[in-house]
Scaffold this motif. Structure first.
Motif, PDB file in Angstrom:
ATOM      1  N   TRP A  60       0.848  -1.201   0.000  1.00  0.00           N
ATOM      2  CA  TRP A  60       0.000   0.000   0.000  1.00  0.00           C
ATOM      3  C   TRP A  60       0.877   1.242   0.000  1.00  0.00           C
ATOM      4  CZ3 TRP A  60      -5.006  -0.911  -0.818  1.00  0.00           C
ATOM      5  CH2 TRP A  60      -5.527  -2.158  -0.454  1.00  0.00           C
ATOM      6  N   PRO A  61       0.740   2.114  -1.010  1.00  0.00           N
ATOM      7  CA  PRO A  61       1.559   3.340  -1.020  1.00  0.00           C
ATOM      8  C   PRO A  61       1.036   4.343   0.008  1.00  0.00           C
ATOM      9  CG  PRO A  61       0.067   3.324  -2.911  1.00  0.00           C
ATOM     10  CD  PRO A  61      -0.155   2.025  -2.170  1.00  0.00           C
ATOM     11  N   TRP A  62       1.848   5.336   0.367  1.00  0.00           N
ATOM     12  CA  TRP A  62       1.429   6.294   1.398  1.00  0.00           C
ATOM     13  C   TRP A  62       0.131   6.983   1.017  1.00  0.00           C
ATOM     14  CZ3 TRP A  62       0.652  11.307   0.020  1.00  0.00           C
ATOM     15  CH2 TRP A  62       1.298  11.767  -1.132  1.00  0.00           C
ATOM     16  N   TYR A  63      -0.042   7.294  -0.292  1.00  0.00           N
ATOM     17  CA  TYR A  63      -1.255   8.031  -0.675  1.00  0.00           C
ATOM     18  C   TYR A  63      -2.499   7.148  -0.613  1.00  0.00           C
ATOM     19  CZ  TYR A  63       0.459   6.088  -5.072  1.00  0.00           C
ATOM     20  OH  TYR A  63       0.963   5.240  -6.022  1.00  0.00           O
ATOM     21  N   SER A  64      -2.287   5.828  -0.389  1.00  0.00           N
ATOM     22  CA  SER A  64      -3.459   4.975  -0.233  1.00  0.00           C
ATOM     23  C   SER A  64      -4.092   5.187   1.143  1.00  0.00           C
ATOM     24  CB  SER A  64      -3.093   3.506  -0.426  1.00  0.00           C
ATOM     25  OG  SER A  64      -2.399   3.012   0.695  1.00  0.00           O
ATOM     26  N   ALA A  65      -3.446   6.025   1.977  1.00  0.00           N
ATOM     27  CA  ALA A  65      -4.030   6.344   3.281  1.00  0.00           C
ATOM     28  C   ALA A  65      -4.718   7.703   3.253  1.00  0.00           C
ATOM     29  CB  ALA A  65      -2.947   6.324   4.359  1.00  0.00           C
ATOM     30  N   VAL A  66      -4.717   8.376   2.097  1.00  0.00           N
ATOM     31  CA  VAL A  66      -5.264   9.729   2.005  1.00  0.00           C
ATOM     32  C   VAL A  66      -6.554   9.730   1.190  1.00  0.00           C
ATOM     33  CG1 VAL A  66      -4.779  12.102   1.294  1.00  0.00           C
ATOM     34  CG2 VAL A  66      -2.898  10.629   2.052  1.00  0.00           C
ATOM     35  N   ALA A  67      -7.656  10.119   1.837  1.00  0.00           N
ATOM     36  CA  ALA A  67      -8.927  10.233   1.109  1.00  0.00           C
ATOM     37  C   ALA A  67      -8.823  11.415   0.140  1.00  0.00           C
ATOM     38  CB  ALA A  67     -10.072  10.457   2.096  1.00  0.00           C
ATOM     39  N   PRO A  68      -9.425  11.373  -1.025  1.00  0.00           N
ATOM     40  CA  PRO A  68     -10.299  10.314  -1.538  1.00  0.00           C
ATOM     41  C   PRO A  68      -9.564   9.187  -2.266  1.00  0.00           C
ATOM     42  CG  PRO A  68     -10.314  12.146  -3.079  1.00  0.00           C
ATOM     43  CD  PRO A  68      -9.377  12.531  -1.960  1.00  0.00           C
ATOM     44  N   PHE A  69      -8.228   9.295  -2.437  1.00  0.00           N
ATOM     45  CA  PHE A  69      -7.503   8.244  -3.165  1.00  0.00           C
ATOM     46  C   PHE A  69      -7.663   6.894  -2.479  1.00  0.00           C
ATOM     47  CE2 PHE A  69      -5.098  12.230  -3.322  1.00  0.00           C
ATOM     48  CZ  PHE A  69      -5.309  12.549  -4.648  1.00  0.00           C
TER      49      PHE A  69
END
Ligand code: HEC
Length: 154
Positions: A60-69
């Protein structure tokens, strides 16, 4: 729109994005039940280019923890795993008809460049399959399928 209204819109948008962070999809990796067995060239290529969405070993990349991504990536991985999961490949090999069908799909989608998806390659340029890897995967698939044909004729 005057300056005040514009600032109000901006603050509302910022606030909405902030609140969205509290809706967190569960980015877990379920246990691997029966991973694909393949020659190292093939296995390495598939791990690099496909496993993030088609296995239980998602990086899981870091931006997979940032909504809405986060919502979108979670959805892609869920769909990918549902359609084909290398981590439970033995579920397919227990029925050669099913494995052949998956292998056909893999060969087709690799040949026409539909997998990995373009947006994934944009974020992971290193996931692009080399011409040599494409050939190795195609040969491996042909070999797998013909081994099923010969064993079913026994
Ligand atoms: C970014 C995530 C992602 C990556 C990386 C990815 N896929 Fe997919 N794949 C998907 C999604 C999502 C679907 C479901 C597409 C749909 O339903 O329209 C899918 C569908 C498929 C299917 C159809 C399965 C079926 O039988 O219905 C195959 C085969 C497939 N992918 C192969 C691959 C291969 C091979 C790779 C690596 C070379 C790969 N994919 C990489 C997301 C991904």
């Amino acid at each position: 729109m005057n300056g005040h209204a514009f600032r109000t819109v901006l603050w509302s948008a910022a606030f909405a994005i902030l609140i969205a962070q509290f809706v967190r999809p569960n980015h877990s990796n379920p246990a691997v039940s029966g991973d694909l067995l393949a020659p190292p060239v093939v296995k390495d290529a598939l791990e690099r280019a496909c496993y993030d969405c088609h296995s239980n070993q998602t990086r899981w990349p870091w931006y997979s923890a940032v909504a809405p991504f986060s919502w979108w990536i979670h959805h892609e991985v869920e769909q990918g795993r549902r359609r084909m999961n290398f981590s439970s490949w033995t579920d397919y090999t227990s029925d050669p008809g099913t494995e052949d069908q998956k292998l056909d799909e893999v060969a087709r989608l690799i040949a026409n460049g539909a997998m990995p998806p373009w947006y994934y390659l944009a974020m992971h340029p290193g996931a692009r399959l080399t011409p040599g890897e494409r050939i190795a995967i195609t040969r491996w698939i042909a070999g797998e399928k013909s081994s099923h044909t010969s064993s079913s004729m026994r």
